[in-house]
Design a protein around this motif. Structure first.
Motif, PDB file in Angstrom:
ATOM      1  N   ARG A 112       5.792  14.549   9.478  1.00 37.38           N
ATOM      2  CA  ARG A 112       6.833  15.189   9.415  1.00 37.38           C
ATOM      3  C   ARG A 112       8.112  14.641   9.050  1.00 37.38           C
ATOM      4  O   ARG A 112       8.490  13.293   9.643  1.00 37.38           O
ATOM      5  N   LEU A 113       9.216  15.268   8.486  1.00 37.52           N
ATOM      6  CA  LEU A 113      10.043  14.544   7.831  1.00 37.52           C
ATOM      7  C   LEU A 113      11.158  13.937   9.366  1.00 37.52           C
ATOM      8  O   LEU A 113      11.059  14.618  10.322  1.00 37.52           O
ATOM      9  N   GLY A 114      11.397  12.782   9.141  1.00 37.09           N
ATOM     10  CA  GLY A 114      12.209  12.026  10.116  1.00 37.09           C
ATOM     11  C   GLY A 114      11.170  11.631  11.129  1.00 37.09           C
ATOM     12  O   GLY A 114      11.776  10.681  12.156  1.00 37.09           O
ATOM     13  N   GLU A 115      10.057  11.506  11.466  1.00 42.39           N
ATOM     14  CA  GLU A 115       9.181  10.871  12.270  1.00 42.39           C
ATOM     15  C   GLU A 115       9.185   9.432  12.090  1.00 42.39           C
ATOM     16  O   GLU A 115       9.123   8.959  11.084  1.00 42.39           O
ATOM     17  N   TRP A 116       8.909   8.814  13.141  1.00 42.18           N
ATOM     18  CA  TRP A 116       8.374   7.501  13.098  1.00 42.18           C
ATOM     19  C   TRP A 116       7.147   7.264  13.074  1.00 42.18           C
ATOM     20  O   TRP A 116       6.308   7.758  13.916  1.00 42.18           O
ATOM     21  N   VAL A 117       6.642   6.499  12.054  1.00 41.32           N
ATOM     22  CA  VAL A 117       5.292   6.209  11.713  1.00 41.32           C
ATOM     23  C   VAL A 117       5.192   4.600  11.657  1.00 41.32           C
ATOM     24  O   VAL A 117       5.725   3.910  10.923  1.00 41.32           O
ATOM     25  N   ALA A 118       4.304   4.331  12.687  1.00 41.21           N
ATOM     26  CA  ALA A 118       3.857   2.611  12.546  1.00 41.21           C
ATOM     27  C   ALA A 118       2.682   2.629  11.873  1.00 41.21           C
ATOM     28  O   ALA A 118       1.677   3.297  12.150  1.00 41.21           O
ATOM     29  N   VAL A 119       2.745   1.511  11.016  1.00 40.67           N
ATOM     30  CA  VAL A 119       1.477   1.096  10.199  1.00 40.67           C
ATOM     31  C   VAL A 119       0.905  -0.141  10.610  1.00 40.67           C
ATOM     32  O   VAL A 119       1.657  -1.109  10.578  1.00 40.67           O
ATOM     33  N   PHE A 120      -0.094  -0.218  11.121  1.00 40.57           N
ATOM     34  CA  PHE A 120      -0.773  -1.576  11.659  1.00 40.57           C
ATOM     35  C   PHE A 120      -1.880  -1.998  10.566  1.00 40.57           C
ATOM     36  O   PHE A 120      -2.865  -1.433  10.377  1.00 40.57           O
ATOM     37  N   GLY A 121      -1.634  -3.218  10.308  1.00 40.47           N
ATOM     38  CA  GLY A 121      -2.605  -3.915   9.379  1.00 40.47           C
ATOM     39  C   GLY A 121      -1.969  -3.606   7.772  1.00 40.47           C
ATOM     40  O   GLY A 121      -2.170  -2.601   7.139  1.00 40.47           O
ATOM     41  N   LEU A 122      -1.366  -4.593   7.245  1.00 41.21           N
ATOM     42  CA  LEU A 122      -0.837  -4.400   5.927  1.00 41.21           C
ATOM     43  C   LEU A 122      -1.288  -5.151   4.943  1.00 41.21           C
ATOM     44  O   LEU A 122      -1.138  -5.874   4.027  1.00 41.21           O
ATOM     45  N   GLY A 123      -2.786  -4.803   4.897  1.00 37.65           N
ATOM     46  CA  GLY A 123      -3.508  -5.232   3.567  1.00 37.65           C
ATOM     47  C   GLY A 123      -3.272  -4.160   2.564  1.00 37.65           C
ATOM     48  O   GLY A 123      -2.252  -3.408   2.790  1.00 37.65           O
ATOM     49  N   THR A 124      -4.336  -4.167   1.516  1.00 37.06           N
ATOM     50  CA  THR A 124      -4.021  -3.018   0.607  1.00 37.06           C
ATOM     51  C   THR A 124      -3.660  -1.604   1.167  1.00 37.06           C
ATOM     52  O   THR A 124      -2.907  -1.058   0.652  1.00 37.06           O
ATOM     53  N   VAL A 125      -4.820  -1.356   1.913  1.00 41.67           N
ATOM     54  CA  VAL A 125      -4.600   0.098   2.344  1.00 41.67           C
ATOM     55  C   VAL A 125      -3.310   0.307   3.358  1.00 41.67           C
ATOM     56  O   VAL A 125      -2.674   1.330   2.809  1.00 41.67           O
TER      57      VAL A 125
ATOM     58  N   ILE B 255      -7.662   0.479 -10.960  1.00 39.54           N
ATOM     59  CA  ILE B 255      -8.845  -0.064  -9.964  1.00 39.54           C
ATOM     60  C   ILE B 255      -8.312   0.766  -8.593  1.00 39.54           C
ATOM     61  O   ILE B 255      -8.917   0.707  -7.661  1.00 39.54           O
ATOM     62  N   PHE B 256      -7.146   1.142  -8.445  1.00 38.82           N
ATOM     63  CA  PHE B 256      -6.685   1.928  -7.367  1.00 38.82           C
ATOM     64  C   PHE B 256      -6.979   3.217  -7.082  1.00 38.82           C
ATOM     65  O   PHE B 256      -6.698   3.862  -6.161  1.00 38.82           O
ATOM     66  N   SER B 257      -7.923   3.804  -7.665  1.00 38.48           N
ATOM     67  CA  SER B 257      -8.463   5.216  -7.621  1.00 38.48           C
ATOM     68  C   SER B 257      -8.907   5.464  -6.440  1.00 38.48           C
ATOM     69  O   SER B 257      -8.949   6.412  -5.529  1.00 38.48           O
ATOM     70  N   GLN B 258     -10.036   4.510  -5.934  1.00 38.84           N
ATOM     71  CA  GLN B 258     -10.640   4.797  -4.728  1.00 38.84           C
ATOM     72  C   GLN B 258      -9.762   4.344  -3.480  1.00 38.84           C
ATOM     73  O   GLN B 258      -9.735   5.103  -2.415  1.00 38.84           O
ATOM     74  N   ILE B 259      -9.152   2.997  -3.471  1.00 41.39           N
ATOM     75  CA  ILE B 259      -8.566   2.707  -2.332  1.00 41.39           C
ATOM     76  C   ILE B 259      -7.091   3.316  -2.215  1.00 41.39           C
ATOM     77  O   ILE B 259      -6.950   3.452  -1.186  1.00 41.39           O
ATOM     78  N   GLY B 260      -6.570   3.764  -3.298  1.00 40.41           N
ATOM     79  CA  GLY B 260      -5.199   4.599  -3.122  1.00 40.41           C
ATOM     80  C   GLY B 260      -5.786   5.833  -2.634  1.00 40.41           C
ATOM     81  O   GLY B 260      -4.864   6.528  -1.592  1.00 40.41           O
TER      82      GLY B 260
END
Length: 337
Positions: A166-179, A148-153
């Motif tokens: 890029r390697l070593g960059e800081w990435v912030a992810v907002f919203g920790l639902g499935t996506v 079932i993760f074919s679309q959402i993934g």
């Protein structure tokens, strides 16, 4: 759910399936349909699992989807304010997996018992061309429900590719639902140092178990991220569809950082203050939407490759998606869910 049977005419039996449809905001019902006979190159897929989207699908349920009150002008690529009287009733659901229960006379590449994933809404069965079924056969080693993760993934992977991490960059992810939780994992696989942001502590804890270097509450996230990184995130990915979260993602970025708007925002963007950090820090704002691939990658990446990559990463144990499933209920309870 297996199709039922109904009689027609002089004792002739036809197959009858069931599908879930939204008839109005908040009004979910089961409808029946007649299953057509198989063509020579077609297979019948009996649905095993159907995933619920917390984004697009709920916009249909809540009545907030722009298509409800506007029409998409495909030539000019513009929404125009013409309400669609045929918007309801509508089928819903777009990430399914099933088993081949029958094949046409000329089908050779798939057979009964094969597991196939795809997009055919919340319905008990689906007719699929042999070529599509063969392309969408579930890789060995995966549980059926992982299909079932074919679309959402793919949506999450497309967003991470749009981010250009890029390697070593800081990435912030907002919203920790499935996506968002998939993005956390994919950003780590891309070599980033990841900060996970959400108001719910259990989601932050799950993100930490997936490798997030830091997990913070959405309240005051920008200050915490600026302090932890010594200047801000190189990239922020907004995966909730909240305008307020998008504004906090902008605030959290370093000077000339990038924000990827991956969530499906509804209605007005209240709480978005573009004259503040966005303007003064020269933030680059990108939209990621599954209808297109980043132009620089489009010669080598397409929708099929996105799907295949998600499935292979699951199979190889590098992407943990099975843990994102919180509830499993019988089809008859789908409206309640």
């Amino acid at each position: 759910m297996s199709p039922g049977r109904a009689s027609r005419g002089a004792g002739r039996e036809i197959a009858v399936g069931e599908m879930l449809r939204i008839h109005a905001p908040g009004d979910v019902r089961f409808d029946t349909y007649e299953e057509p006979a198989l063509g020579a190159t077609e297979g019948r897929i009996a649905t095993l699992y159907s995933g619920i989207s917390a984004g697009t699908e709920l916009t249909h349920y809540r009545g907030t989807n722009p298509y409800r009150g506007k029409t998409w002008d495909a030539d000019r690529r513009l929404f125009v304010p013409v309400p669609d009287p045929a918007y309801y009733p509508r089928g819903t659901g777009y990430e399914e997996v099933g088993v081949v229960s029958g094949t046409g006379s000329a089908v050779r590449r798939v057979r009964k018992g094969d597991l196939v994933f795809g997009t055919w809404q919340h319905r008990s069965s689906f007719i699929m061309e042999e070529s599509a079924a063969a392309e969408n056969r579930l890789p060995d080693g995966l549980e059926p429900i992982q299909g079932i993760f074919s679309q959402i993934g793919s949506i999450a992977l497309n967003g991470v590719l749009d981010a250009g991490i890029r390697l070593g960059e800081w990435v912030a992810v907002f919203g920790l639902g499935t996506v968002g939780l998939i993005c956390v994992q994919l950003a780590k696989l891309s070599g980033a140092r990841v900060i996970a942001c959400d108001p719910l502590a259990p989601r932050r804890e799950l993100a930490a178990s997936f490798g997030a270097d830091l997990a913070v509450s959405s309240a005051g996230a920008a200050e915490a991220i600026k302090d932890a990184t010594g200047g801000g995130a190189d990239i922020s990915i907004e995966a909730s569809g909240s305008a307020a979260a998008l504004n906090e993602a902008i605030r959290s970025c370093a000077f000339q950082g990038t924000v990827v708007a991956l969530g499906f925002c509804q209605g007005e963007a209240r709480g978005l203050f573009l004259g503040e950090e966005f303007h003064h820090n020269r933030i680059r704002l990108l939209c990621s939407q599954i209808g297109g691939i980043q132009p620089a990658l489009s010669a080598r990446w397409n929708r099929a490759r996105l799907v295949r990559t998600v499935m292979e990463l699951q199979r190889d144990g590098r992407l943990r998606l099975r843990e994102l499933i919180t509830h499993r209920v019988p089809f008859r309870r789908a409206g309640e869910v």
